[in-house]
Motif scaffolding. Structure first.
Motif, PDB file in Angstrom:
ATOM      1  N   MET A   1     -63.634  28.877  67.606  1.00 10.79           N
ATOM      2  CA  MET A   1     -63.236  30.073  68.337  1.00 10.79           C
ATOM      3  C   MET A   1     -64.448  30.785  68.936  1.00 10.79           C
ATOM      4  N   ILE A   2     -65.532  30.864  68.181  1.00 14.04           N
ATOM      5  CA  ILE A   2     -66.750  31.502  68.691  1.00 14.04           C
ATOM      6  C   ILE A   2     -67.245  30.762  69.931  1.00 14.04           C
ATOM      7  N   ALA A   3     -67.364  29.448  69.820  1.00 15.75           N
ATOM      8  CA  ALA A   3     -67.874  28.659  70.945  1.00 15.75           C
ATOM      9  C   ALA A   3     -66.951  28.752  72.155  1.00 15.75           C
ATOM     10  N   GLY A   4     -65.673  28.918  71.916  1.00 16.54           N
ATOM     11  CA  GLY A   4     -64.717  28.977  73.010  1.00 16.54           C
ATOM     12  C   GLY A   4     -64.768  30.242  73.841  1.00 16.54           C
ATOM     13  N   THR A   5     -65.482  31.248  73.393  1.00 15.89           N
ATOM     14  CA  THR A   5     -65.572  32.506  74.146  1.00 15.89           C
ATOM     15  C   THR A   5     -66.540  32.432  75.312  1.00 15.89           C
ATOM     16  N   GLY A   6     -67.407  31.417  75.340  1.00 13.16           N
ATOM     17  CA  GLY A   6     -68.433  31.348  76.372  1.00 13.16           C
ATOM     18  C   GLY A   6     -69.702  32.084  76.021  1.00 13.16           C
ATOM     19  N   VAL A   7     -69.824  32.552  74.780  1.00 17.58           N
ATOM     20  CA  VAL A   7     -71.062  33.203  74.355  1.00 17.58           C
ATOM     21  C   VAL A   7     -72.219  32.219  74.518  1.00 17.58           C
ATOM     22  N   ASP A   8     -73.400  32.731  74.835  1.00 15.82           N
ATOM     23  CA  ASP A   8     -74.517  31.854  75.184  1.00 15.82           C
ATOM     24  C   ASP A   8     -75.261  31.284  73.991  1.00 15.82           C
ATOM     25  N   ALA A   9     -75.296  32.015  72.874  1.00 11.77           N
ATOM     26  CA  ALA A   9     -76.091  31.560  71.731  1.00 11.77           C
ATOM     27  C   ALA A   9     -75.482  32.061  70.437  1.00 11.77           C
ATOM     28  N   ILE A  10     -75.778  31.332  69.355  1.00 12.18           N
ATOM     29  CA  ILE A  10     -75.320  31.709  68.020  1.00 12.18           C
ATOM     30  C   ILE A  10     -76.543  31.904  67.124  1.00 12.18           C
ATOM     31  N   ASN A  11     -76.517  32.948  66.316  1.00 14.93           N
ATOM     32  CA  ASN A  11     -77.628  33.310  65.444  1.00 14.93           C
ATOM     33  C   ASN A  11     -77.066  33.856  64.136  1.00 14.93           C
ATOM     34  N   PRO A  12     -77.682  33.648  62.955  1.00 12.64           N
ATOM     35  CA  PRO A  12     -78.926  32.924  62.747  1.00 12.64           C
ATOM     36  C   PRO A  12     -78.734  31.554  62.120  1.00 12.64           C
ATOM     37  N   ILE A  13     -77.444  31.133  61.931  1.00 15.60           N
ATOM     38  CA  ILE A  13     -77.144  29.847  61.290  1.00 15.60           C
ATOM     39  C   ILE A  13     -77.781  29.841  59.901  1.00 15.60           C
ATOM     40  N   GLN A  14     -77.258  30.710  59.047  1.00 21.98           N
ATOM     41  CA  GLN A  14     -77.854  31.003  57.739  1.00 21.98           C
ATOM     42  C   GLN A  14     -77.880  29.775  56.840  1.00 21.98           C
ATOM     43  N   PRO A  15     -79.081  29.296  56.483  1.00 28.03           N
ATOM     44  CA  PRO A  15     -79.169  28.023  55.758  1.00 28.03           C
ATOM     45  C   PRO A  15     -78.598  28.072  54.341  1.00 28.03           C
ATOM     46  N   ASP A  16     -78.716  29.221  53.648  1.00 29.57           N
ATOM     47  CA  ASP A  16     -78.217  29.298  52.277  1.00 29.57           C
ATOM     48  C   ASP A  16     -76.749  29.705  52.224  1.00 29.57           C
ATOM     49  N   ALA A  17     -76.068  29.639  53.375  1.00 31.95           N
ATOM     50  CA  ALA A  17     -74.629  29.891  53.420  1.00 31.95           C
ATOM     51  C   ALA A  17     -73.885  28.645  53.900  1.00 31.95           C
ATOM     52  N   GLY A  18     -74.519  27.493  53.750  1.00 32.79           N
ATOM     53  CA  GLY A  18     -73.866  26.247  54.130  1.00 32.79           C
ATOM     54  C   GLY A  18     -73.872  25.949  55.610  1.00 32.79           C
ATOM     55  N   MET A  19     -74.740  26.642  56.362  1.00 32.65           N
ATOM     56  CA  MET A  19     -74.808  26.441  57.811  1.00 32.65           C
ATOM     57  C   MET A  19     -76.047  25.611  58.145  1.00 32.65           C
ATOM     58  N   ASP A  20     -75.864  24.322  58.292  1.00 34.61           N
ATOM     59  CA  ASP A  20     -76.978  23.425  58.623  1.00 34.61           C
ATOM     60  C   ASP A  20     -77.220  23.452  60.129  1.00 34.61           C
ATOM     61  N   ILE A  21     -78.433  23.760  60.538  1.00 35.15           N
ATOM     62  CA  ILE A  21     -78.714  23.932  61.961  1.00 35.15           C
ATOM     63  C   ILE A  21     -78.571  22.625  62.728  1.00 35.15           C
ATOM     64  N   GLY A  22     -78.864  21.508  62.079  1.00 39.72           N
ATOM     65  CA  GLY A  22     -78.693  20.225  62.742  1.00 39.72           C
ATOM     66  C   GLY A  22     -77.234  19.916  63.014  1.00 39.72           C
ATOM     67  N   GLU A  23     -76.378  20.228  62.054  1.00 36.79           N
ATOM     68  CA  GLU A  23     -74.950  19.993  62.233  1.00 36.79           C
ATOM     69  C   GLU A  23     -74.381  20.899  63.318  1.00 36.79           C
ATOM     70  N   VAL A  24     -74.834  22.157  63.347  1.00 43.79           N
ATOM     71  CA  VAL A  24     -74.389  23.068  64.407  1.00 43.79           C
ATOM     72  C   VAL A  24     -74.834  22.555  65.768  1.00 43.79           C
ATOM     73  N   LYS A  25     -76.074  22.059  65.845  1.00 45.58           N
ATOM     74  CA  LYS A  25     -76.576  21.535  67.119  1.00 45.58           C
ATOM     75  C   LYS A  25     -75.744  20.331  67.582  1.00 45.58           C
ATOM     76  N   VAL A  26     -75.424  19.435  66.670  1.00 43.05           N
ATOM     77  CA  VAL A  26     -74.646  18.245  67.041  1.00 43.05           C
ATOM     78  C   VAL A  26     -73.250  18.627  67.516  1.00 43.05           C
ATOM     79  N   LYS A  27     -72.608  19.545  66.800  1.00 40.25           N
ATOM     80  CA  LYS A  27     -71.209  19.867  67.099  1.00 40.25           C
ATOM     81  C   LYS A  27     -71.047  20.850  68.264  1.00 40.25           C
ATOM     82  N   TYR A  28     -72.035  21.744  68.444  1.00 40.25           N
ATOM     83  CA  TYR A  28     -71.850  22.822  69.423  1.00 40.25           C
ATOM     84  C   TYR A  28     -72.997  22.968  70.412  1.00 40.25           C
ATOM     85  N   GLY A  29     -73.989  22.113  70.331  1.00 41.48           N
ATOM     86  CA  GLY A  29     -75.147  22.240  71.198  1.00 41.48           C
ATOM     87  C   GLY A  29     -74.864  22.039  72.675  1.00 41.48           C
ATOM     88  N   ASP A  30     -73.705  21.455  72.995  1.00 42.39           N
ATOM     89  CA  ASP A  30     -73.336  21.314  74.404  1.00 42.39           C
ATOM     90  C   ASP A  30     -72.746  22.594  74.974  1.00 42.39           C
TER      91      ASP A  30
END
Length: 346
Positions: A240-269
């Protein structure tokens, strides 16, 4: 390329000449440690960061004499903490309170004075972002966090009205900030705990998403970039976040289960990813060597192909060691040049 050009390239999901550096908040204690006697603008200049994020003027006291209790222009009572201030009690106790409530004026000049100062100094050379909070958390502060979560189920009319009121205010403030020289608006306000969103995806879609989408569209229509900041585990609502057209997501909190590599693969486009050097242990307690390794890991995961801005996992709060942040900056410059050399990042 200069700092402004680097961040714009990253927001467009392109490769600049090197990974840009930006922080959404830097505590005055860290500013002083990095650059004794400097204000935030001078510190950003001397550290040669690619951008700066400023808050509204006329807000909570951050330097000088800080009262134990203060009441802001919305009528919310705040109590002083070691770090800053925390809301104690909001003014909206009932539907009648909301009916009689008049929000502050978002067009006051004092609100954008920090943007004007930053733009006068940096416009076109370094990226200027402005921090605001257009939806859930602003409403929750006025109503009380637990009560507002209850309202989403038991008093939905009040919840919608309260969200619309704060959204109207912050959308207009976003327009004013861009008119004053901001290149982007950071749409802040957390949406999640470390194990998942504050509310169900269904409630998020009904109550929060329309306000957020309107804020994103407002920023774009005014000529700026929109950056979403939220701590916590956002996986259930990332589509839903990505679908809004927002330009960037921050901060991809590592100790909350948010792996930055996985976010990049799934939403980096669709999204520029930003973050996520741990501002808890790594930037506050770890040896410099661990900071450098974490920077290298983040670059390896998120840097290739562009669309990445190096930041902490939340902010440079008062416990961050200046020497650790300096090491983060230096490592980014050393290992973050494009094209990325993966062989140097092991």
């Amino acid at each position: 390329m200069n700092g402004y050009e680097r961040i714009v390239a990253a927001l467009k999901r392109q490769e600049p000449d090197q990974i840009p550096l930006l922080e959404l908040y830097i505590h005055p204690k860290v500013v002083e440690g990095l650059c004794p006697g400097c204000d935030l603008l001078e510190m950003v200049e001397r550290m040669d960061l690619d951008g700066i994020c400023v808050t509204r003027g006329g807000g909570r006291p951050v330097t000088g004499v800080r009262p134990k209790i203060y009441v802001d222009e919305w009528g919310t009572t705040f109590g002083r903490t070691t770090e800053s201030y925390h809301p104690i009690e909001g003014p909206i106790k009932s539907s009648a309170d909301l009916m009689d409530y008049t929000p502050p004026d978002p067009n006051r000049e004092e609100l954008v004075v920090n943007v004007r100062r930053a733009a006068q100094r940096f416009k076109g050379r370094r990226f200027v972002a402005f921090h605001t909070a257009p939806d859930f958390m602003s409403a929750a502060v006025l109503r009380g966090f637990p009560q507002f979560l209850v309202d989403l189920i038991e008093n939905q009319e009040l919840a919608h009205r309260l969200l619309k009121m704060v959204n109207d205010y912050h959308c207009q403030l976003s327009r004013r900030a861009i008119e004053a020289g901001a290149d982007a608006v950071v749409l802040a306000g957390d949406w999640a705990f470390n194990d998942g969103p504050f509310m169900s995806p269904k409630l998020f879609r009904e109550f929060v998403l329309p306000c957020f989408k309107r804020a994103v569209d407002t920023v774009h229509e005014a000529g700026g970039y929109a950056i979403k900041h939220s701590d916590g585990n956002l996986w259930q609502i990332m589509d839903m976040i990505a679908g809004t057209g927002v330009d960037a997501i921050n901060p991809i909190q590592p100790d909350a289960g948010m792996d930055i590599g996985e976010v990049k693969v799934k939403y980096g486009d669709r999204l520029c990813v930003t973050g996520n050097i741990n501002c808890g242990h790594t930037l506050s307690e770890a040896p410099v060597e661990q900071v450098v390794q974490e920077v290298k890991d983040a670059i390896r995961k998120a840097g290739p192909g562009g669309g990445y801005i190096m930041m902490s996992s939340n902010s440079l709060h008062s416990s961050v060691r200046p020497e650790n942040y300096r090491a983060m900056v230096e490592a980014t410059r050393r290992y973050g040049k494009y094209p990325i050399d993966i062989n140097t990042l092991s």
